[in-house]
Design a protein around this motif. Sequence first.
Motif, PDB file in Angstrom:
ATOM      1  N   LEU A 165      47.814  39.657  57.162  1.00  0.00           N
ATOM      2  CA  LEU A 165      46.819  39.076  58.035  1.00  0.00           C
ATOM      3  C   LEU A 165      47.225  37.662  58.426  1.00  0.00           C
ATOM      4  O   LEU A 165      47.843  36.940  57.648  1.00  0.00           O
ATOM      5  CB  LEU A 165      45.452  39.027  57.352  1.00  0.00           C
ATOM      6  CG  LEU A 165      44.913  40.344  56.780  1.00  0.00           C
ATOM      7  CD1 LEU A 165      43.511  40.122  56.233  1.00  0.00           C
ATOM      8  CD2 LEU A 165      44.908  41.428  57.844  1.00  0.00           C
ATOM      9  N   SER A 166      46.865  37.282  59.626  1.00  0.00           N
ATOM     10  CA  SER A 166      47.172  35.955  60.125  1.00  0.00           C
ATOM     11  C   SER A 166      45.893  35.302  60.633  1.00  0.00           C
ATOM     12  O   SER A 166      45.038  35.966  61.218  1.00  0.00           O
ATOM     13  CB  SER A 166      48.203  36.031  61.255  1.00  0.00           C
ATOM     14  OG  SER A 166      48.455  34.755  61.806  1.00  0.00           O
ATOM     15  N   CYS A 167      45.772  34.007  60.407  1.00  0.00           N
ATOM     16  CA  CYS A 167      44.615  33.243  60.863  1.00  0.00           C
ATOM     17  C   CYS A 167      45.100  31.976  61.537  1.00  0.00           C
ATOM     18  O   CYS A 167      45.790  31.158  60.922  1.00  0.00           O
ATOM     19  CB  CYS A 167      43.710  32.905  59.680  1.00  0.00           C
ATOM     20  SG  CYS A 167      42.305  31.836  60.087  1.00  0.00           S
ATOM     21  N   VAL A 168      44.734  31.818  62.788  1.00  0.00           N
ATOM     22  CA  VAL A 168      45.148  30.645  63.560  1.00  0.00           C
ATOM     23  C   VAL A 168      43.937  29.962  64.177  1.00  0.00           C
ATOM     24  O   VAL A 168      43.115  30.609  64.821  1.00  0.00           O
ATOM     25  CB  VAL A 168      46.136  31.035  64.673  1.00  0.00           C
ATOM     26  CG1 VAL A 168      46.559  29.799  65.464  1.00  0.00           C
ATOM     27  CG2 VAL A 168      47.356  31.727  64.085  1.00  0.00           C
ATOM     28  N   GLY A 169      43.830  28.659  63.975  1.00  0.00           N
ATOM     29  CA  GLY A 169      42.728  27.904  64.546  1.00  0.00           C
ATOM     30  C   GLY A 169      43.123  27.303  65.882  1.00  0.00           C
ATOM     31  O   GLY A 169      44.282  26.972  66.111  1.00  0.00           O
ATOM     32  N   ALA A 193      52.325  23.052  59.229  1.00  0.00           N
ATOM     33  CA  ALA A 193      51.129  22.560  59.895  1.00  0.00           C
ATOM     34  C   ALA A 193      49.890  23.263  59.332  1.00  0.00           C
ATOM     35  O   ALA A 193      49.986  24.146  58.473  1.00  0.00           O
ATOM     36  CB  ALA A 193      51.231  22.777  61.393  1.00  0.00           C
ATOM     37  N   LYS A 194      48.711  22.858  59.803  1.00  0.00           N
ATOM     38  CA  LYS A 194      47.456  23.448  59.330  1.00  0.00           C
ATOM     39  C   LYS A 194      47.400  24.943  59.606  1.00  0.00           C
ATOM     40  O   LYS A 194      46.718  25.692  58.902  1.00  0.00           O
ATOM     41  CB  LYS A 194      46.272  22.755  60.012  1.00  0.00           C
ATOM     42  CG  LYS A 194      46.248  22.939  61.524  1.00  0.00           C
ATOM     43  CD  LYS A 194      45.023  22.297  62.137  1.00  0.00           C
ATOM     44  CE  LYS A 194      45.049  22.428  63.652  1.00  0.00           C
ATOM     45  NZ  LYS A 194      45.057  23.842  64.063  1.00  0.00           N
ATOM     46  N   ASN A 195      48.075  25.359  60.627  1.00  0.00           N
ATOM     47  CA  ASN A 195      48.109  26.760  61.037  1.00  0.00           C
ATOM     48  C   ASN A 195      49.539  27.213  61.233  1.00  0.00           C
ATOM     49  O   ASN A 195      50.411  26.395  61.549  1.00  0.00           O
ATOM     50  CB  ASN A 195      47.319  26.960  62.329  1.00  0.00           C
ATOM     51  CG  ASN A 195      45.847  26.718  62.158  1.00  0.00           C
ATOM     52  OD1 ASN A 195      45.221  27.265  61.261  1.00  0.00           O
ATOM     53  ND2 ASN A 195      45.285  25.882  63.031  1.00  0.00           N
ATOM     54  N   PRO A 196      49.779  28.490  61.146  1.00  0.00           N
ATOM     55  CA  PRO A 196      48.858  29.555  60.743  1.00  0.00           C
ATOM     56  C   PRO A 196      48.780  29.725  59.231  1.00  0.00           C
ATOM     57  O   PRO A 196      49.608  29.189  58.496  1.00  0.00           O
ATOM     58  CB  PRO A 196      49.471  30.791  61.407  1.00  0.00           C
ATOM     59  CG  PRO A 196      50.940  30.529  61.301  1.00  0.00           C
ATOM     60  CD  PRO A 196      51.074  29.051  61.592  1.00  0.00           C
ATOM     61  N   VAL A 197      47.765  30.469  58.784  1.00  0.00           N
ATOM     62  CA  VAL A 197      47.615  30.822  57.381  1.00  0.00           C
ATOM     63  C   VAL A 197      47.715  32.336  57.295  1.00  0.00           C
ATOM     64  O   VAL A 197      47.138  33.046  58.119  1.00  0.00           O
ATOM     65  CB  VAL A 197      46.260  30.356  56.824  1.00  0.00           C
ATOM     66  CG1 VAL A 197      46.041  30.905  55.414  1.00  0.00           C
ATOM     67  CG2 VAL A 197      46.206  28.837  56.801  1.00  0.00           C
ATOM     68  N   TYR A 198      48.443  32.821  56.305  1.00  0.00           N
ATOM     69  CA  TYR A 198      48.654  34.250  56.159  1.00  0.00           C
ATOM     70  C   TYR A 198      48.070  34.797  54.865  1.00  0.00           C
ATOM     71  O   TYR A 198      47.895  34.082  53.888  1.00  0.00           O
ATOM     72  CB  TYR A 198      50.156  34.571  56.180  1.00  0.00           C
ATOM     73  CG  TYR A 198      50.890  34.054  57.393  1.00  0.00           C
ATOM     74  CD1 TYR A 198      50.811  34.715  58.611  1.00  0.00           C
ATOM     75  CD2 TYR A 198      51.673  32.905  57.314  1.00  0.00           C
ATOM     76  CE1 TYR A 198      51.492  34.242  59.724  1.00  0.00           C
ATOM     77  CE2 TYR A 198      52.353  32.425  58.419  1.00  0.00           C
ATOM     78  CZ  TYR A 198      52.260  33.095  59.623  1.00  0.00           C
ATOM     79  OH  TYR A 198      52.931  32.629  60.726  1.00  0.00           O
ATOM     80  N   LEU A 199      47.786  36.080  54.876  1.00  0.00           N
ATOM     81  CA  LEU A 199      47.383  36.777  53.666  1.00  0.00           C
ATOM     82  C   LEU A 199      48.232  38.039  53.610  1.00  0.00           C
ATOM     83  O   LEU A 199      47.980  38.998  54.346  1.00  0.00           O
ATOM     84  CB  LEU A 199      45.901  37.142  53.669  1.00  0.00           C
ATOM     85  CG  LEU A 199      45.411  37.814  52.374  1.00  0.00           C
ATOM     86  CD1 LEU A 199      45.499  36.824  51.208  1.00  0.00           C
ATOM     87  CD2 LEU A 199      43.971  38.311  52.525  1.00  0.00           C
TER      88      LEU A 199
END
Length: 117
Positions: A20-24, A78-84
């Motif tokens: 999973l990827s999360c980008v702000g 950087a702050k993004n992206p964050v992965y799971l």
Amino acid sequence: QVQLVESGGGSVQPGGSLRLSCVGSGGIFSSISSIYFMAWYRQAPGKQRELVASITSSGTTNYEESVKGRFTISREKAKNPVYLQMDGLKPKDTAVYYCHVPTVGVWGQGTLVTVSS
């Protein structure tokens, strides 16, 4: 305009993997040099929403007991992206997964992960 965009959900068989990827984007997330505390939550059918994993600005991680050794949360410079990264998925992992940034009170729209044979 401030939002978290999630991707990577889907349907897999037991033992499978998903990332999973999360980008702000927008507002506070417009500064690519900033790093924030990020977290992944999930809500399964008939269950309350629970914290799955989190990562601090310094890289310290925490996991819900049932996913330890199977899930890995990570963050780029950087702050993004964050992965799971989710490995060894089990039917009990089936849930809608949400990205969350507590400091600014923003949630992603949720992405469905279904694990079944």
